[in-house]
Design a protein around this motif. Structure first.
Motif, PDB file in Angstrom:
ATOM      1  N   VAL A   3       5.356  -5.588  -3.820  1.00 56.81           N
ATOM      2  CA  VAL A   3       3.989  -6.077  -3.995  1.00 56.81           C
ATOM      3  C   VAL A   3       4.044  -7.331  -4.847  1.00 56.81           C
ATOM      4  CG1 VAL A   3       1.726  -5.550  -4.934  1.00 56.81           C
ATOM      5  CG2 VAL A   3       3.057  -3.752  -3.847  1.00 56.81           C
ATOM      6  N   ASP A   4       3.403  -8.357  -4.376  1.00 52.68           N
ATOM      7  CA  ASP A   4       3.349  -9.618  -5.112  1.00 52.68           C
ATOM      8  C   ASP A   4       2.123  -9.576  -6.026  1.00 52.68           C
ATOM      9  OD1 ASP A   4       3.206 -12.201  -6.026  1.00 52.68           O
ATOM     10  OD2 ASP A   4       3.544 -13.113  -4.072  1.00 52.68           O
ATOM     11  N   ILE A   5       2.362  -9.337  -7.309  1.00 54.83           N
ATOM     12  CA  ILE A   5       1.273  -9.229  -8.282  1.00 54.83           C
ATOM     13  C   ILE A   5       0.482 -10.539  -8.335  1.00 54.83           C
ATOM     14  CG2 ILE A   5       0.698  -8.807 -10.702  1.00 54.83           C
ATOM     15  CD1 ILE A   5       1.822  -6.344  -9.183  1.00 54.83           C
ATOM     16  N   LEU A   8      -2.103 -10.498  -5.654  1.00 54.26           N
ATOM     17  CA  LEU A   8      -3.252  -9.654  -6.008  1.00 54.26           C
ATOM     18  C   LEU A   8      -4.193 -10.393  -6.960  1.00 54.26           C
ATOM     19  CD1 LEU A   8      -1.664  -6.148  -6.713  1.00 54.26           C
ATOM     20  CD2 LEU A   8      -2.960  -6.855  -4.704  1.00 54.26           C
ATOM     21  N   GLU A   9      -3.608 -10.995  -7.975  1.00 50.54           N
ATOM     22  CA  GLU A   9      -4.410 -11.735  -8.955  1.00 50.54           C
ATOM     23  C   GLU A   9      -5.145 -12.900  -8.295  1.00 50.54           C
ATOM     24  OE1 GLU A   9      -1.702 -12.919 -11.998  1.00 50.54           O
ATOM     25  OE2 GLU A   9      -1.622 -10.915 -12.878  1.00 50.54           O
ATOM     26  N   ASP A  10      -4.426 -13.641  -7.453  1.00 51.02           N
ATOM     27  CA  ASP A  10      -5.013 -14.794  -6.775  1.00 51.02           C
ATOM     28  C   ASP A  10      -6.198 -14.383  -5.902  1.00 51.02           C
ATOM     29  OD1 ASP A  10      -5.004 -17.629  -6.097  1.00 51.02           O
ATOM     30  OD2 ASP A  10      -4.300 -16.980  -4.114  1.00 51.02           O
ATOM     31  N   GLU A  11      -6.048 -13.307  -5.150  1.00 47.94           N
ATOM     32  CA  GLU A  11      -7.139 -12.840  -4.280  1.00 47.94           C
ATOM     33  C   GLU A  11      -8.333 -12.368  -5.107  1.00 47.94           C
ATOM     34  OE1 GLU A  11      -7.506 -13.124  -0.976  1.00 47.94           O
ATOM     35  OE2 GLU A  11      -5.619 -14.229  -1.013  1.00 47.94           O
ATOM     36  N   PHE A  12      -8.091 -11.692  -6.217  1.00 45.83           N
ATOM     37  CA  PHE A  12      -9.157 -11.242  -7.111  1.00 45.83           C
ATOM     38  C   PHE A  12      -9.928 -12.437  -7.669  1.00 45.83           C
ATOM     39  CE2 PHE A  12     -10.368  -9.854 -11.507  1.00 45.83           C
ATOM     40  CZ  PHE A  12     -11.347  -8.938 -11.143  1.00 45.83           C
ATOM     41  N   LEU A  13      -9.193 -13.437  -8.157  1.00 51.83           N
ATOM     42  CA  LEU A  13      -9.841 -14.626  -8.724  1.00 51.83           C
ATOM     43  C   LEU A  13     -10.560 -15.445  -7.657  1.00 51.83           C
ATOM     44  CD1 LEU A  13      -7.116 -15.685 -11.304  1.00 51.83           C
ATOM     45  CD2 LEU A  13      -9.241 -14.418 -11.721  1.00 51.83           C
ATOM     46  N   PRO A  34     -14.328   4.704   1.062  1.00 57.49           N
ATOM     47  CA  PRO A  34     -13.918   5.238   2.369  1.00 57.49           C
ATOM     48  C   PRO A  34     -14.424   4.349   3.506  1.00 57.49           C
ATOM     49  CG  PRO A  34     -15.353   6.792   1.196  1.00 57.49           C
ATOM     50  CD  PRO A  34     -15.245   5.570   0.364  1.00 57.49           C
ATOM     51  N   ASP A  35     -13.648   4.277   4.589  1.00 57.58           N
ATOM     52  CA  ASP A  35     -14.096   3.524   5.757  1.00 57.58           C
ATOM     53  C   ASP A  35     -15.050   4.378   6.594  1.00 57.58           C
ATOM     54  OD1 ASP A  35     -12.566   5.281   7.307  1.00 57.58           O
ATOM     55  OD2 ASP A  35     -10.998   3.814   7.747  1.00 57.58           O
ATOM     56  N   GLU A  36     -15.432   3.880   7.763  1.00 58.57           N
ATOM     57  CA  GLU A  36     -16.417   4.579   8.604  1.00 58.57           C
ATOM     58  C   GLU A  36     -15.914   5.943   9.087  1.00 58.57           C
ATOM     59  OE1 GLU A  36     -14.049   1.767  11.208  1.00 58.57           O
ATOM     60  OE2 GLU A  36     -15.148   1.548   9.343  1.00 58.57           O
ATOM     61  N   HIS A  37     -14.615   6.194   8.977  1.00 57.33           N
ATOM     62  CA  HIS A  37     -14.046   7.479   9.387  1.00 57.33           C
ATOM     63  C   HIS A  37     -13.759   8.387   8.191  1.00 57.33           C
ATOM     64  CE1 HIS A  37     -13.654   5.734  13.358  1.00 57.33           C
ATOM     65  NE2 HIS A  37     -12.990   4.725  12.828  1.00 57.33           N
ATOM     66  N   GLY A  38     -14.073   7.900   7.004  1.00 62.66           N
ATOM     67  CA  GLY A  38     -13.857   8.681   5.793  1.00 62.66           C
ATOM     68  C   GLY A  38     -12.486   8.509   5.173  1.00 62.66           C
ATOM     69  N   PHE A  39     -11.686   7.602   5.714  1.00 60.56           N
ATOM     70  CA  PHE A  39     -10.344   7.380   5.184  1.00 60.56           C
ATOM     71  C   PHE A  39     -10.379   6.384   4.025  1.00 60.56           C
ATOM     72  CE2 PHE A  39      -9.502   8.514   9.677  1.00 60.56           C
ATOM     73  CZ  PHE A  39      -8.815   9.693   9.437  1.00 60.56           C
ATOM     74  N   ILE A  40      -9.510   6.621   3.056  1.00 56.64           N
ATOM     75  CA  ILE A  40      -9.399   5.733   1.899  1.00 56.64           C
ATOM     76  C   ILE A  40      -7.998   5.131   1.902  1.00 56.64           C
ATOM     77  CG2 ILE A  40      -9.407   5.627  -0.627  1.00 56.64           C
ATOM     78  CD1 ILE A  40     -11.288   8.091  -0.552  1.00 56.64           C
ATOM     79  N   CYS A  41      -7.924   3.840   1.703  1.00 55.92           N
ATOM     80  CA  CYS A  41      -6.638   3.145   1.645  1.00 55.92           C
ATOM     81  C   CYS A  41      -5.940   3.523   0.334  1.00 55.92           C
ATOM     82  CB  CYS A  41      -6.860   1.634   1.719  1.00 55.92           C
ATOM     83  SG  CYS A  41      -5.340   0.691   1.567  1.00 55.92           S
ATOM     84  N   LEU A  42      -4.767   4.140   0.445  1.00 57.06           N
ATOM     85  CA  LEU A  42      -4.053   4.582  -0.749  1.00 57.06           C
ATOM     86  C   LEU A  42      -3.646   3.431  -1.652  1.00 57.06           C
ATOM     87  CD1 LEU A  42      -1.862   7.418   0.774  1.00 57.06           C
ATOM     88  CD2 LEU A  42      -3.993   7.622  -0.505  1.00 57.06           C
ATOM     89  N   ALA A  43      -3.450   2.270  -1.088  1.00 57.25           N
ATOM     90  CA  ALA A  43      -3.059   1.117  -1.906  1.00 57.25           C
ATOM     91  C   ALA A  43      -4.178   0.669  -2.841  1.00 57.25           C
ATOM     92  CB  ALA A  43      -2.645  -0.045  -1.004  1.00 57.25           C
ATOM     93  N   ASP A  44      -5.422   1.029  -2.536  1.00 53.66           N
ATOM     94  CA  ASP A  44      -6.550   0.609  -3.372  1.00 53.66           C
ATOM     95  C   ASP A  44      -6.418   1.081  -4.813  1.00 53.66           C
ATOM     96  OD1 ASP A  44      -7.708  -0.741  -1.286  1.00 53.66           O
ATOM     97  OD2 ASP A  44      -9.571   0.402  -1.300  1.00 53.66           O
ATOM     98  N   PHE A  48      -6.302  -1.398  -8.030  1.00 55.54           N
ATOM     99  CA  PHE A  48      -7.201  -1.255  -9.172  1.00 55.54           C
ATOM    100  C   PHE A  48      -6.404  -1.142 -10.464  1.00 55.54           C
ATOM    101  CE2 PHE A  48      -9.226   1.645 -12.221  1.00 55.54           C
ATOM    102  CZ  PHE A  48     -10.339   0.901 -12.534  1.00 55.54           C
ATOM    103  N   GLU A  49      -5.393  -0.282 -10.498  1.00 49.39           N
ATOM    104  CA  GLU A  49      -4.626  -0.063 -11.722  1.00 49.39           C
ATOM    105  C   GLU A  49      -3.880  -1.320 -12.166  1.00 49.39           C
ATOM    106  OE1 GLU A  49      -4.495   2.339 -14.022  1.00 49.39           O
ATOM    107  OE2 GLU A  49      -6.142   3.248 -12.928  1.00 49.39           O
ATOM    108  N   VAL A  50      -3.292  -2.041 -11.228  1.00 47.58           N
ATOM    109  CA  VAL A  50      -2.581  -3.274 -11.585  1.00 47.58           C
ATOM    110  C   VAL A  50      -3.550  -4.284 -12.195  1.00 47.58           C
ATOM    111  CG1 VAL A  50      -1.412  -5.314 -10.642  1.00 47.58           C
ATOM    112  CG2 VAL A  50      -0.686  -3.019  -9.952  1.00 47.58           C
ATOM    113  N   LEU A  51      -4.677  -4.510 -11.525  1.00 48.03           N
ATOM    114  CA  LEU A  51      -5.646  -5.480 -12.045  1.00 48.03           C
ATOM    115  C   LEU A  51      -6.221  -5.025 -13.378  1.00 48.03           C
ATOM    116  CD1 LEU A  51      -7.494  -6.504  -8.761  1.00 48.03           C
ATOM    117  CD2 LEU A  51      -5.798  -7.839 -10.035  1.00 48.03           C
ATOM    118  N   ARG A  52      -6.547  -3.732 -13.487  1.00 47.73           N
ATOM    119  CA  ARG A  52      -7.106  -3.203 -14.737  1.00 47.73           C
ATOM    120  C   ARG A  52      -6.141  -3.425 -15.894  1.00 47.73           C
ATOM    121  NH1 ARG A  52      -6.341   0.857 -18.002  1.00 47.73           N
ATOM    122  NH2 ARG A  52      -4.841   1.889 -16.642  1.00 47.73           N
TER     123      ARG A  52
END
Length: 97
Positions: A3-5, A8-13, A34-44, A48-52
């Motif tokens: 993962v290129d931190i 992540l930072e660039d996209e957030f900013l 969750p998406d329209e099928h109720g699935f959640i992306c595990l990478a989310d 969140f934790e990296v940015l936090r």
């Protein structure tokens, strides 16, 4: 998998810059919805934790904005958010959602 931190930072900013317009005073950035099928992306949760952590330690700083007074980063369903006050020199802090 790596993962290129910096990416992540660039996209957030970039998201903050895009939303910095006269009609917006507060920006809420949410991960883990969750998406329209109720699935959640595990990478989310990771994103969140990296940015936090980087915001809390000062390794990631939000540059001054023209219209936004605050950015809130939260993970859907989590009891904590991180708030970044852009109108003062306050350090980003966690608060209960």
């Amino acid at each position: 998998m790596t993962v290129d931190i910096a990416l992540l930072e660039d996209e957030f900013l970039k998201r903050i810059t895009k939303k910095d317009r006269p009609s917006n005073e507060i920006l809420i950035v949410t991960t883990g919805l969750p998406d329209e099928h109720g699935f959640i992306c595990l990478a989310d949760h990771f994103i969140f934790e990296v940015l936090r952590r980087r915001l809390e330690t000062g390794k990631l700083r939000v540059p001054p904005t023209t219209h936004l007074n605050q950015v809130v980063l939260n993970h859907h369903g989590a009891p904590w958010c991180i708030a970044i006050s852009l109108s003062s020199s306050q350090k980003p802090h966690l608060f209960r959602c």
